[in-house]
Design a protein around this motif. Structure first.
Motif, PDB file in Angstrom:
ATOM      1  N   TYR A 157       5.556  13.087  -5.427  1.00 23.62           N
ATOM      2  CA  TYR A 157       5.454  14.484  -4.976  1.00 23.62           C
ATOM      3  C   TYR A 157       4.604  14.550  -3.706  1.00 23.62           C
ATOM      4  CZ  TYR A 157       5.155  19.600  -5.485  1.00 23.62           C
ATOM      5  OH  TYR A 157       5.255  20.962  -5.278  1.00 23.62           O
ATOM      6  N   ALA A 158       3.489  13.836  -3.697  1.00 25.78           N
ATOM      7  CA  ALA A 158       2.610  13.842  -2.525  1.00 25.78           C
ATOM      8  C   ALA A 158       3.331  13.291  -1.302  1.00 25.78           C
ATOM      9  CB  ALA A 158       1.350  13.041  -2.806  1.00 25.78           C
ATOM     10  N   LEU A 159       4.083  12.214  -1.473  1.00 23.66           N
ATOM     11  CA  LEU A 159       4.778  11.598  -0.348  1.00 23.66           C
ATOM     12  C   LEU A 159       5.912  12.472   0.180  1.00 23.66           C
ATOM     13  CD1 LEU A 159       4.921   7.898  -1.605  1.00 23.66           C
ATOM     14  CD2 LEU A 159       3.502   8.806   0.248  1.00 23.66           C
ATOM     15  N   LEU A 160       6.466  13.326  -0.671  1.00 26.41           N
ATOM     16  CA  LEU A 160       7.542  14.222  -0.253  1.00 26.41           C
ATOM     17  C   LEU A 160       7.030  15.566   0.256  1.00 26.41           C
ATOM     18  CD1 LEU A 160      10.166  13.626  -3.110  1.00 26.41           C
ATOM     19  CD2 LEU A 160      10.153  12.650  -0.802  1.00 26.41           C
ATOM     20  N   SER A 161       5.720  15.762   0.249  1.00 25.04           N
ATOM     21  CA  SER A 161       5.157  17.073   0.578  1.00 25.04           C
ATOM     22  C   SER A 161       5.139  17.363   2.073  1.00 25.04           C
ATOM     23  CB  SER A 161       3.737  17.190   0.010  1.00 25.04           C
ATOM     24  OG  SER A 161       2.864  16.262   0.648  1.00 25.04           O
ATOM     25  N   HIS A 184       0.838  -1.191   0.000  1.00 26.83           N
ATOM     26  CA  HIS A 184       0.000   0.000   0.000  1.00 26.83           C
ATOM     27  C   HIS A 184       0.878   1.248   0.000  1.00 26.83           C
ATOM     28  CE1 HIS A 184       0.584   0.684   4.333  1.00 26.83           C
ATOM     29  NE2 HIS A 184       0.241  -0.574   4.561  1.00 26.83           N
ATOM     30  N   ILE A 185       0.258   2.393  -0.194  1.00 23.55           N
ATOM     31  CA  ILE A 185       1.010   3.636  -0.349  1.00 23.55           C
ATOM     32  C   ILE A 185       1.738   4.002   0.948  1.00 23.55           C
ATOM     33  CG2 ILE A 185      -0.951   5.123   0.261  1.00 23.55           C
ATOM     34  CD1 ILE A 185       1.696   5.799  -2.501  1.00 23.55           C
ATOM     35  N   GLY A 186       1.237   3.530   2.090  1.00 22.64           N
ATOM     36  CA  GLY A 186       1.953   3.749   3.342  1.00 22.64           C
ATOM     37  C   GLY A 186       3.297   3.042   3.352  1.00 22.64           C
ATOM     38  N   ASN A 187       3.346   1.805   2.837  1.00 25.08           N
ATOM     39  CA  ASN A 187       4.627   1.098   2.698  1.00 25.08           C
ATOM     40  C   ASN A 187       5.565   1.862   1.781  1.00 25.08           C
ATOM     41  OD1 ASN A 187       2.617  -1.844   2.335  1.00 25.08           O
ATOM     42  ND2 ASN A 187       3.570  -1.163   4.224  1.00 25.08           N
ATOM     43  N   ALA A 188       5.004   2.462   0.752  1.00 29.10           N
ATOM     44  CA  ALA A 188       5.826   3.147  -0.251  1.00 29.10           C
ATOM     45  C   ALA A 188       6.487   4.394   0.305  1.00 29.10           C
ATOM     46  CB  ALA A 188       4.965   3.508  -1.461  1.00 29.10           C
ATOM     47  N   ARG A 189       5.919   4.989   1.356  1.00 25.77           N
ATOM     48  CA  ARG A 189       6.538   6.201   1.890  1.00 25.77           C
ATOM     49  C   ARG A 189       7.967   5.934   2.342  1.00 25.77           C
ATOM     50  NH1 ARG A 189       4.972  10.318   6.934  1.00 25.77           N
ATOM     51  NH2 ARG A 189       5.923  12.143   5.948  1.00 25.77           N
TER      52      ARG A 189
END
Length: 469
Positions: free
Chosen positions: A303-307, A48-53
């Motif tokens: 970009y969203a994860l680095l924001s 999931h996108i949480g793992n990807a952070r």
């Protein structure tokens, strides 16, 4: 732009160390080699996108370190033996080797789509069983582990430093453990290094019978084999501080019978939230990277994860994705000139404002703000000065994993070479929106998304589309 950003050794990187709870100046133990180990996925499902952070955060740090140091050995492991994997195989009937290979490939493809570079090493736990067995035996020989009822367990009371990473008191230390207290333990806080396997479960021969490793021993053994001891940086999500990293630290320090730390810096990224809850499979509130990539480009997700600053939580939402998509597109509108892409980027240095932000504990929100300021300044400066600013913007973006050649080409196509049929549908959608026919405008948007496009609404300006992938 900063001359120091090219010299590397003339600038100072500061990182927040979880163990000391302080921001500290980073210097590697060996100035010719930086070592970094980051805990990777347990491959039993799509991530999931949480793992990807975590992957995006430490990929960004990898890029910053490579910009500053000659050699960076970055390890991100694959856990391909685990009780969750066994349970998934029991549900599906698929062989463990097949299931883990399939989800490993999916994970690596998803992370590359988010702009993550491949680590220098990607070890699989099952490739290091002999090293784990040797590690465990040495802990037994040093009276830090013991055999009981088919299990080998680490004796937590054998090391007085246990708990000083997570700052948990003894009464809290069982919370979050993957296994329940068991009668064969000498102390309830002791954790499993080796466990028995039944005939229908994956297993390997060992001095303690056929079995498989516990979760925590894997990373310690792989890190020692690939990077040596100690390492400069150990990273992962904040949910790994306890018990995983606490246990890794204990067994690794005890193996060497030294007071020297296992990792000189412990770095942890914060969790993603949906509403007021942490995103987690156990809560059933996840959004997989694979699903999100059907609607957004990997760059928009990155970009969203680095924001947000990596150590804090990040509220993940469609609103965040929409604002990230628009901000990214506006940067591209500045970068892409009438005659194509800026041509002098290869000769440019990273903008000093971006570089200084990254040196300050990887402050990516400040770096993104600096990049947007560069774009605004470029739009106010025609001629040669504009080209210098555009080149600095492009190089700065590439340092944090944006503006790859493929992404630049996609946006160039969106502004110069978009298919006439797609343009016609975008025009029809804009007309429907202007006439407040939102049912029709949404239907056209959904059709374009299904056809592989990411849609950008630009206020009063015509909407745009960029092909994903």
């Amino acid at each position: 732009m900063s001359e120091a950003s090219e010299a590397g050794s003339e600038v100072q990187l500061w990182l927040f160390d979880t163990r000391t709870r302080k921001k500290r100046a980073f210097e590697p133990a060996d100035p010719d080699r930086v070592t970094m180990y980051v805990c990777g996925p347990t491959v039993y499902d799509l991530v999931h996108i949480g793992n990807a952070r975590s992957a995006v955060v430490f990929d960004t740090l990898f890029r910053v370190l490579r910009h500053q140091f000659e050699r960076v050995d970055y390890v991100r492991n694959i856990t391909d033996i685990d009780d969750k994997i066994i349970a998934a195989c029991e549900r599906s009937g698929e062989a463990p080797e097949s299931l883990t290979a399939r989800f490993t490939e999916a994970y690596q493809a998803d992370m590359r789509a988010l702009g993550c570079l491949d680590p220098v090493h990607t070890p699989h736990a099952t490739e290091f069983i002999d090293e784990m067995v040797s590690f465990i035996q040495r802990l037994i020989d040093g009276d830090h582990a013991y055999f009981a009822e088919g299990h080998v367990l680490f004796s937590v009371p054998s090391w007085p430093g246990y708990g000083s990473l997570s700052k948990r008191n003894p009464d809290e230390q069982l919370a979050g453990a993957r296994i329940d207290p068991a009668p064969y333990k000498r102390d309830d806080k002791d954790f499993v290094l080796w466990k028995p396997s039944s005939e229908d479960q994956p297993g390997w021969d060992s001095p303690w019978g056929r079995g498989r490793p516990g979760w925590h021993i894997e990373c310690s053994a792989m890190s020692l084999d690939l990077l040596g001891y100690p390492i400069d940086i150990h990273g992962g999500g904040s949910d790994l501080v306890f018990p995983h990293h606490e246990n890794e630290r204990a067994q690794s320090v005890c193996l060497h019978s030294e007071t020297q730390e296992f990792a000189r810096f412990w770095l942890h990224n914060g969790m993603l939230t949906l509403g007021d809850e942490k995103m987690a499979k156990s809560r059933g509130n996840i959004r997989t990277v694979r699903a999100l990539l059907t609607e957004y480009t990997g760059e928009t997700l990155r970009y969203a994860l680095l924001s947000a600053q990596y150590r804090g939580p990040l509220a993940f939402s469609d609103k965040l994705l929409a604002s990230s998509r628009t901000a990214l597109f506006r940067l591209y509108e500045t970068l892409i000139e009438d005659d194509g892409l800026p041509g002098s980027a290869a000769k440019s240095a990273v903008a000093d404002t971006v570089w200084q932000a990254l040196l300050d504990d990887l402050n990516t929100p400040r770096a993104l703000a600096a990049m947007n300021n560069l774009a605004r300044e470029a739009n106010r400066n025609p001629g040669e000065g504009r080209q210098t600013l555009l080149a600095a913007l492009q190089v700065s973006g590439r340092l944090i994993g944006l503006f790859s050649d493929a992404a630049m080409q996609r946006y160039l196509d969106a502004t110069r070479n978009l298919d006439a049929a797609v343009l016609a549908r975008l025009k029809a959608r804009d007309e429907a929106r202007a006439g407040k026919d939102f049912t029709r405008s949404d239907a056209i948007r959904d059709e374009l998304i299904a056809d592989g496009y990411e849609i950008f609404d630009m206020g009063a300006a015509p909407s745009r589309a960029v092909r994903r992938g």
